[in-house]
Scaffold this motif. Sequence first.
Motif, PDB file in Angstrom:
ATOM      1  N   HIS A  35       0.849  -1.096  -0.121  1.00 20.84           N
ATOM      2  CA  HIS A  35       0.103   0.113  -0.061  1.00 20.84           C
ATOM      3  C   HIS A  35       0.944   1.226  -0.158  1.00 20.84           C
ATOM      4  N   ASP A  36       0.291   2.252  -0.697  1.00 22.67           N
ATOM      5  CA  ASP A  36       1.301   3.639  -0.763  1.00 22.67           C
ATOM      6  C   ASP A  36       0.290   4.614  -0.446  1.00 22.67           C
ATOM      7  N   ALA A  37       0.612   5.160   0.872  1.00 20.99           N
ATOM      8  CA  ALA A  37      -0.366   6.150   1.796  1.00 20.99           C
ATOM      9  C   ALA A  37      -0.243   7.433   1.025  1.00 20.99           C
ATOM     10  N   MET A  38       0.825   7.758   0.267  1.00 23.67           N
ATOM     11  CA  MET A  38       0.963   8.957  -0.551  1.00 23.67           C
ATOM     12  C   MET A  38       0.315   9.096  -1.542  1.00 23.67           C
ATOM     13  N   MET A  39      -0.312   8.129  -2.174  1.00 29.02           N
ATOM     14  CA  MET A  39      -1.176   8.370  -3.262  1.00 29.02           C
ATOM     15  C   MET A  39      -2.593   8.844  -2.842  1.00 29.02           C
ATOM     16  N   GLU A  40      -2.875   8.780  -1.413  1.00 26.70           N
ATOM     17  CA  GLU A  40      -4.144   9.251  -0.794  1.00 26.70           C
ATOM     18  C   GLU A  40      -3.988  10.786  -0.420  1.00 26.70           C
ATOM     19  N   PHE A  41      -2.698  11.537  -0.496  1.00 23.23           N
ATOM     20  CA  PHE A  41      -2.639  12.800  -0.278  1.00 23.23           C
ATOM     21  C   PHE A  41      -2.836  13.752  -1.345  1.00 23.23           C
ATOM     22  N   ALA A  42      -3.261  14.977  -0.953  1.00 20.52           N
ATOM     23  CA  ALA A  42      -3.701  15.909  -1.987  1.00 20.52           C
ATOM     24  C   ALA A  42      -2.474  16.540  -2.591  1.00 20.52           C
ATOM     25  N   ARG A  43      -2.332  16.556  -3.835  1.00 24.08           N
ATOM     26  CA  ARG A  43      -1.317  17.080  -4.310  1.00 24.08           C
ATOM     27  C   ARG A  43      -1.453  18.889  -4.501  1.00 24.08           C
ATOM     28  N   SER A  44      -0.213  19.665  -4.277  1.00 24.84           N
ATOM     29  CA  SER A  44      -0.512  20.995  -4.597  1.00 24.84           C
ATOM     30  C   SER A  44       0.748  21.713  -4.942  1.00 24.84           C
ATOM     31  N   ALA A  45       0.538  22.981  -5.539  1.00 18.94           N
ATOM     32  CA  ALA A  45       1.888  23.558  -6.170  1.00 18.94           C
ATOM     33  C   ALA A  45       2.774  23.921  -4.980  1.00 18.94           C
ATOM     34  N   ASP A  46       2.515  23.904  -3.729  1.00 17.00           N
ATOM     35  CA  ASP A  46       3.473  24.657  -3.003  1.00 17.00           C
ATOM     36  C   ASP A  46       3.991  23.753  -1.805  1.00 17.00           C
ATOM     37  N   VAL A  47       3.935  22.589  -2.114  1.00 13.55           N
ATOM     38  CA  VAL A  47       4.457  21.317  -1.265  1.00 13.55           C
ATOM     39  C   VAL A  47       5.913  21.475  -1.278  1.00 13.55           C
ATOM     40  N   PRO A  48       6.559  21.233  -0.134  1.00 16.97           N
ATOM     41  CA  PRO A  48       8.017  21.356   0.007  1.00 16.97           C
ATOM     42  C   PRO A  48       9.003  20.545  -1.027  1.00 16.97           C
ATOM     43  N   GLY A  49       8.369  19.337  -1.390  1.00 15.11           N
ATOM     44  CA  GLY A  49       9.129  18.474  -2.417  1.00 15.11           C
ATOM     45  C   GLY A  49       9.143  18.932  -3.639  1.00 15.11           C
ATOM     46  N   GLY A  50       7.911  19.857  -3.974  1.00 18.68           N
ATOM     47  CA  GLY A  50       7.988  20.452  -5.415  1.00 18.68           C
ATOM     48  C   GLY A  50       8.040  19.446  -6.591  1.00 18.68           C
ATOM     49  N   ALA A  51       8.621  19.681  -7.537  1.00 14.29           N
ATOM     50  CA  ALA A  51       8.602  19.007  -8.776  1.00 14.29           C
ATOM     51  C   ALA A  51       9.316  17.475  -8.684  1.00 14.29           C
TER      52      ALA A  51
END
Length: 812
Positions: A35-51
């Motif tokens: 299971h990949d829990a990150m797939m359930e997180f919301a993407r956005s333009a301002d996350v620290p990890g960025g591109a």
Amino acid sequence: MSKYLFNDDWSVRRKVSGFVDLMGGAASKKVTLPHDAMMEFARSADVPGGASSAFFPGGEVEYTKRFDVPAEWRERRATIEFEGVYRDAMVYVNDEFAGQWKYGYSVFRVPLDAHLRYGQENVVRVEARANQDSRWYTGLGIYRDVHLVVTPLAHIVDDEIRITTPDVDDERAVVESAILVRNESAVTRRLSLEVEVRDATGAIVACDRGPVTIRPHATTTIRNRLYVDDPLRWGVDHPHLYDFHARLHDEDGTATHEVHTAFGIRTIRIDPRHGLRINDEPIKLRGACIHHDNGPLGAATIPRAEERRIELLKEAGFNAIRSSHCPASPAMLDACDRLGVLVFDETFDAWTEMNKPYDYTLDFPEWWERDVDAMVRKDFNHPSVILYCIGNEIHEYGSGFGGSLARDIAERIRLRDETRFITTAVSSFWAVAGEVIGDLKNRLADATARGVNDVMNEMTEFFDEVTVSDVVTVRTAEAHAAADIAGLNYAEARYAPDAVVFPNRVVLGTETNPRVTAQSWGATIAHDHVIGGFTWTGWDYLGEVGLGRTDYTDDPEIRGGGDPEFPWLTAWAGDLDITGFRRPQSYYREIVYGLRREPYIAVLRPQHYGRRRLEMQWAWSDAVASWTWDLPSGARAEIEVYSDADEVELVLNDRSLGRSPAGPSVDFRTRFDVAYEPGELVAIAYRGGRPSERAALVTASDRVLVASADRSRIRADSGDLAYISVEFRDEHDVLNSSEDAVVHVSVDGPGELVALGSARPATDERFDSASCTTFDGRALAIVRPTSEGQITVTVHSPGLADAHAVIAVGGV
């Protein structure tokens, strides 16, 4: 057997502090691993990890599973095995700390005995976290299989069985085994160990049995030397596998513990005159670099997903994969063993110089030896694995410290496994960046005013100059000498001079650029000491977004070329897209490799005809194999035809549009500029002045929704998947890519929709939704079985008749 799959009945939630948890905490969700829990997180333009992270945020999660422990386990040993947890895994049993593992790609085990409550329900909890720790999308959580290992007190250590085939000829093969046996009881045990080699039919082809006396709380190694007559060798064309069984017997002859593992009989040799030989046959590695994610599934390493990737990569002409830039999953190695694909398994992307603020460099000094050991232990019995890599584009490769550390890592691998070869993956630029970065900045400053394409050309020219420079030759010599094979990233220009300067050096193109496939493969074939090349990349991936993209502009002054913006999702640099469909560059590569005779037609997206193209460094032509376009009469289109023939003729609706040179003299690619006209577009190859093979694109006549499963029957277990292609086609089965639309997917029967999406490289749609928008007329639904029976997948799109796919579950 003593090893059981432990994937069912887990729950996951966001990890919160104890104080927040007292107030109710985060809600949990039932999941089946991987299971990949990150797939359930919301993407956005301002996350620290960025591109780098595909605009997915980092985070912390915890997984929990309740399980019963029988009272009789007091006289057994219980261990939990994780094939991969991303990252910084902390494991608790009944709220007591039981173990940890820092690296996100290692197989590791945690003993449970000290924390178990016998005859009661027990709880295992696993915490994981990911945040700005990688240059690509990592995923988050328990993303690979988990096993429970329960053994007698005297038992075979199942992950320490080592099988080698040191002496092989057509008459017989020597099969040597080293088996660890451990006695965790308080008395001396007098046992016997039986070993067998079985062929693919289950017949025993070699066996032995001998006594084993082992003192209390001791571990011993038992070695056997077996002989297999008329051995079937493992190779890429004939991946024959044998099964090795080891069985412990008590004094009365009762079998107390048994384990088995697959292995292959094969030999590997290298030298600068013959290159790489497997079973004494020369072979060039047609390699694909791949990341660990499975596209719409995220990082979830469901075994069928790994198997399907290897199937499709081999069909596309690759005979080897590189696990960029971390150890491959056991499921992928199993697939490569079965299907006959060679593996180049890689350790790290960094040592002590960071790429991201919280990456593995923080753990490397304390953990690297354990992670190297874990990789070798995982790989040892897999015949597909032929190469280990000590690190990718390591900044320290160009220093004396880096050379010393390269030897340390290489020798650690050799201490555990002397049967395979070790390579590097050196970026000439990063190895000497401190000396040349000033010159590069000055040259780029001048090129920036001229635009992104000039910047890219300037960078390429500069890198080529640095690659063959004396400073690189001198500074990287020690690191290369620590390995058996000099691995070079984007350094085909070194192939010829290295043969002179380093006559004993064997070279591998550890990364090559798809834009120069013809040149890099030509250089590989021309030099005996070069054993192959690995393209970046064989399969598109999440994160490092847009490095293979093409931007368009009507402004002749615009410079462009900056970082891609949200919602870019993928690198868009693979021969195959994230759903597994082959892109035009894949067919081009197949032609360059000499594996395809038919020409291939690709159409540059005509809606951008005449516009300025801003192509990134890893970009292939932004082309589609389609002659169905919504264009006004007389609109122009650029056509690419890939062919190894002497010439190619292009014919539109039975009218010749002329011939053009093809083959190696023009790097196997020729272009035509034509007026679009619906109908049939045909490319005819000419050899020696005579027509030979041909290929055609036909305009779709209508638009019908079609759903087709990759297999009509799948297994009734959570490690299998059904892949359903969703496409718009006409009544003659011609793909209609001219108009994309939203499709909705529902599943009836014993299965669940686990992912749905397209290969669109920039989108804000989620993969865990029941609807998505097609891309170039296609989408992909992935269904996981839940029990036996029949699954019916229904696809709906407004204005069209529904499409259905039926999959039987069970009986495979």
